[in-house]
Design a protein around this motif. Sequence first.
Motif, PDB file in Angstrom:
ATOM      1  N   ALA A 148      15.640  -0.479   2.679  1.00 57.79           N
ATOM      2  CA  ALA A 148      15.321   0.437   1.585  1.00 57.79           C
ATOM      3  C   ALA A 148      13.833   0.812   1.571  1.00 57.79           C
ATOM      4  O   ALA A 148      13.388   1.517   0.688  1.00 57.79           O
ATOM      5  N   ILE A 149      13.095   0.331   2.561  1.00 59.84           N
ATOM      6  CA  ILE A 149      11.644   0.531   2.483  1.00 59.84           C
ATOM      7  C   ILE A 149      11.083   1.203   3.726  1.00 59.84           C
ATOM      8  O   ILE A 149      11.686   1.195   4.795  1.00 59.84           O
ATOM      9  N   GLY A 162       4.153   1.251   2.976  1.00 53.94           N
ATOM     10  CA  GLY A 162       4.229   0.272   1.891  1.00 53.94           C
ATOM     11  C   GLY A 162       4.897   0.824   0.654  1.00 53.94           C
ATOM     12  O   GLY A 162       4.477   0.554  -0.462  1.00 53.94           O
ATOM     13  N   GLU A 163       5.955   1.600   0.856  1.00 53.26           N
ATOM     14  CA  GLU A 163       6.675   2.206  -0.263  1.00 53.26           C
ATOM     15  C   GLU A 163       8.175   2.170   0.006  1.00 53.26           C
ATOM     16  O   GLU A 163       8.588   1.954   1.135  1.00 53.26           O
ATOM     17  N   PRO A 164       8.974   2.403  -1.034  1.00 49.31           N
ATOM     18  CA  PRO A 164      10.407   2.546  -0.767  1.00 49.31           C
ATOM     19  C   PRO A 164      10.659   3.796   0.075  1.00 49.31           C
ATOM     20  O   PRO A 164       9.767   4.630   0.227  1.00 49.31           O
ATOM     21  N   ILE A 174      12.671  -8.545   3.730  1.00 44.12           N
ATOM     22  CA  ILE A 174      13.675  -7.784   2.999  1.00 44.12           C
ATOM     23  C   ILE A 174      14.967  -7.719   3.802  1.00 44.12           C
ATOM     24  O   ILE A 174      14.941  -7.525   5.016  1.00 44.12           O
ATOM     25  N   LEU A 215      19.980  -2.970   4.405  1.00 45.32           N
ATOM     26  CA  LEU A 215      20.879  -2.352   3.424  1.00 45.32           C
ATOM     27  C   LEU A 215      22.337  -2.713   3.679  1.00 45.32           C
ATOM     28  O   LEU A 215      23.143  -2.740   2.759  1.00 45.32           O
ATOM     29  N   PHE A 232      -1.711  -1.236  -1.422  1.00 45.44           N
ATOM     30  CA  PHE A 232      -0.652  -1.242  -0.417  1.00 45.44           C
ATOM     31  C   PHE A 232       0.229  -2.474  -0.606  1.00 45.44           C
ATOM     32  O   PHE A 232      -0.273  -3.589  -0.729  1.00 45.44           O
ATOM     33  N   ALA A 233       1.556  -2.268  -0.634  1.00 38.47           N
ATOM     34  CA  ALA A 233       2.478  -3.406  -0.777  1.00 38.47           C
ATOM     35  C   ALA A 233       2.576  -4.121   0.567  1.00 38.47           C
ATOM     36  O   ALA A 233       3.140  -3.590   1.521  1.00 38.47           O
ATOM     37  N   LYS A 290       1.969   2.015  -8.241  1.00 35.93           N
ATOM     38  CA  LYS A 290       2.676   1.676  -6.999  1.00 35.93           C
ATOM     39  C   LYS A 290       3.880   0.797  -7.320  1.00 35.93           C
ATOM     40  O   LYS A 290       4.983   0.996  -6.793  1.00 35.93           O
ATOM     41  N   LEU A 325       6.577   2.933  -8.685  1.00 36.24           N
ATOM     42  CA  LEU A 325       7.226   3.692  -7.618  1.00 36.24           C
ATOM     43  C   LEU A 325       8.303   2.844  -6.937  1.00 36.24           C
ATOM     44  O   LEU A 325       9.416   3.312  -6.659  1.00 36.24           O
ATOM     45  N   TRP A 326       7.982   1.591  -6.680  1.00 37.40           N
ATOM     46  CA  TRP A 326       8.955   0.693  -6.050  1.00 37.40           C
ATOM     47  C   TRP A 326      10.169   0.468  -6.954  1.00 37.40           C
ATOM     48  O   TRP A 326      11.306   0.598  -6.515  1.00 37.40           O
ATOM     49  N   LEU A 334      13.828   1.920  -6.211  1.00 35.44           N
ATOM     50  CA  LEU A 334      14.911   0.984  -5.897  1.00 35.44           C
ATOM     51  C   LEU A 334      15.981   0.961  -6.991  1.00 35.44           C
ATOM     52  O   LEU A 334      16.854   0.109  -6.970  1.00 35.44           O
TER      53      LEU A 334
END
Lengths: 496, 256
Positions: free
Chosen positions: A204-205, A210-212, B124, B127, B153-154, B208, B211-212, B216
């Motif tokens: 999903a990313i 660094g975002e969905p 993660i 899917l 930044f994630a 940010k 946004l996630w 999701l």
Amino acid sequence: MRGSSVGAFLSLLMLGALSLPAAGQGAVWWSPGDGTPFPAQLDDVDGDGTTRLLLEGGPMQTKGHPFFEPKGDDGRACVTCHQPSDGMSLSAETARRRWAETDGKDPLFAAYDGSNCPDLPQGERASHSLLLDHGLIRIARPWPPVDAAGQRVEPDFTLELVRDPTGCNASKSWGMAAEAPRVSVFRRPRPVANFKYILAMGFAIDPKVGEPLPIDPATGQMVSGNLLSDRRVLSLEAQMQDAAHTHLGLRQGLTAEEQRQILDFELRLFVARQQDRIGGDLDEGGARGGPETLARSEPGRLGSQGMAVFSEFAAWEKIPADADISPEQRAYRESVARGARIFREKMFLITDSAGINSPVGFGNPVRNSCVFCHNMSQMGMDVAPGQVDLGTTNMPFADPQPHLPLFRVTCKGEPHPHYGRVIHTHDPGYALTTGLCADVGKITLQTLRGLTGRAPYFANGSARDLRAVIDYYERRYNIGYTEQEKRDLVNLMGAL
Amino acid sequence: MRRLIPSLLALLALTPAISAAEAVRFVSCPVYRDTDAGRKSGCWLAEERETGRRFDITPSATKPDWSMGVLVEGRIAEKQDNACGAPLLEPVRVSVLPEMACTRAMIPAEGFPGRRFVLPPRNIRPLYAPDPAPPPPYTAKLFPIPFDFGRDFAVYQQSDWMLVNAATYAKAAGGTVRIIGYAETQPFTLSGQTLAEPADLARRRAEKARLWLVGLGVPADKVSLEWRENPAPLADPAFDGLTETSRRRVDIRVEP
């Protein structure tokens, strides 16, 4: 006959499979509107082997089908640039043959994007040199960019013209200072097939940013973000409207029914190399090459977590000594199998490639192999949205391309992590969509299947053949491949 | 090939003043050691200039860029393996400092093996095989999300995983989600460098995180946004015991 081909064989009996003649005899050109039905299995024979197109679900009438019928004033159709005998792309060689056969009159050479610039004298070969010599189509992007939802994007860099051999970026009618300002870049048609994979979402990313995953504003749904060199559209529907307005010159766009028909065709079509002149069928002897495997496999899987990328050829690593094949056939098959291992296992230092070395924390440099970026099982594209700066369009990594425009990008905010504040590029790529200097030169990874019919390679056509692709990587990352390893990789690429 | 002596005692004897579990925090230029144990197996080293001790900072989720400075925050590992030729920091967090230019430095493996890549636990799920939704009961729960110094930044295979967990929980639990972004704007000095985060980073981090969550599938109208400067440090497993790094975080509070 192998089990995997029985279905195809039946459809061949029932409906007639089409076998296109070898290149030497003049490969078949699909003219818009000629009405040839599209068979369930279409074999394109060239001097080195066969590329197979598989239309899952059976044959299709092309008469009246919007992918094949001439649209707009030029008499063009989608098929003009997405030719079945070129792996649903268009090789530079085919463009040249078409020029010779039609004295430059084929709709392919339409002024808008089949020439170096619409305001050049259209009868002259020189006005179409980018298409004829490099297989390049003009792509005119609005500047400043407009996003997928139609909003104007405020870029964080300025774009200046350094060199303009086609004259199109400086053109008063078509250029960067025209009433509707456009940046002209020149790109290879990407193959129209294997979309089950290109649209697949593995996670999903998008770790690169660094975002969905991106969300398609038309549906509100997440999408793969793997379409077009610069990801300017997020769905096949948006892509075909874009193509209709630009390549086909349609003012009205496509109707809902036409969109449905094109989508149906695109989603059913698979392309892969099926047979090699020396090596024989690519799904023989335990191997699983060819498009059948593509039609039957689950898309969007990481090779590192499931079926290793291009392990379709693993059985050829240990061909039994008493196998009933010629020494040449054995040598070819072993070479392809070695090529797949090299693709996955030969490590090198990947440096200064935005999308990989920044901003995601893999490090700069990072040790890895071809499969780091080309990581999707069966397809060799990127499971995540594949916008990466390989250096194919950015100086100093790009090979000299005197025929292409050169732009100077000056970052207004943060400097680019690898190039600094000023970047020289032939094609800003993804940055033409996002308006971000950090994205300059990022080009979406393509599918690596059905490569043989669509030279030259890379979005800007800078690699003449598959050997030139490998040579580029060798220069770019100082890999240290042996001559044998290069040949093995070329054989693998040719077998995809 | 040279035999290595991967014993902690030998290693510590070679390096001045190293004691296990000691916290270290410094700014420096990274050195890449070109070890090869397969993909992603290169070593990252950095020297604490104040003491002349060089450390192995490879386990950080964020790896350095050889042309930029690094802020290193870590702890000397209990278990040393000498895979990279310097005492190992683990846990360790590295922040890349783009404003601090460094001369690229790459040294050869010199017989050190590096480490084979193993998928970190914080990754993660695909899917096609997602993690199951957390079972009830749903109580108020805090998900702190760490950020590298100066960035929104994630972090891959770290903060992204935590964001997905927060979203999964919020979707299962329902109710509202409060996002509070923080930035460490109070200047601090390390290795002769004064560092401070810009104030708007607190807001950007909060945005940010939103946004996630929304991306999701958390309903946008259930998510509220706040941002502040210089929070008290937070002891939470998300920071692996490096509590100093928690001043650069986002708190996601799921309130069913």
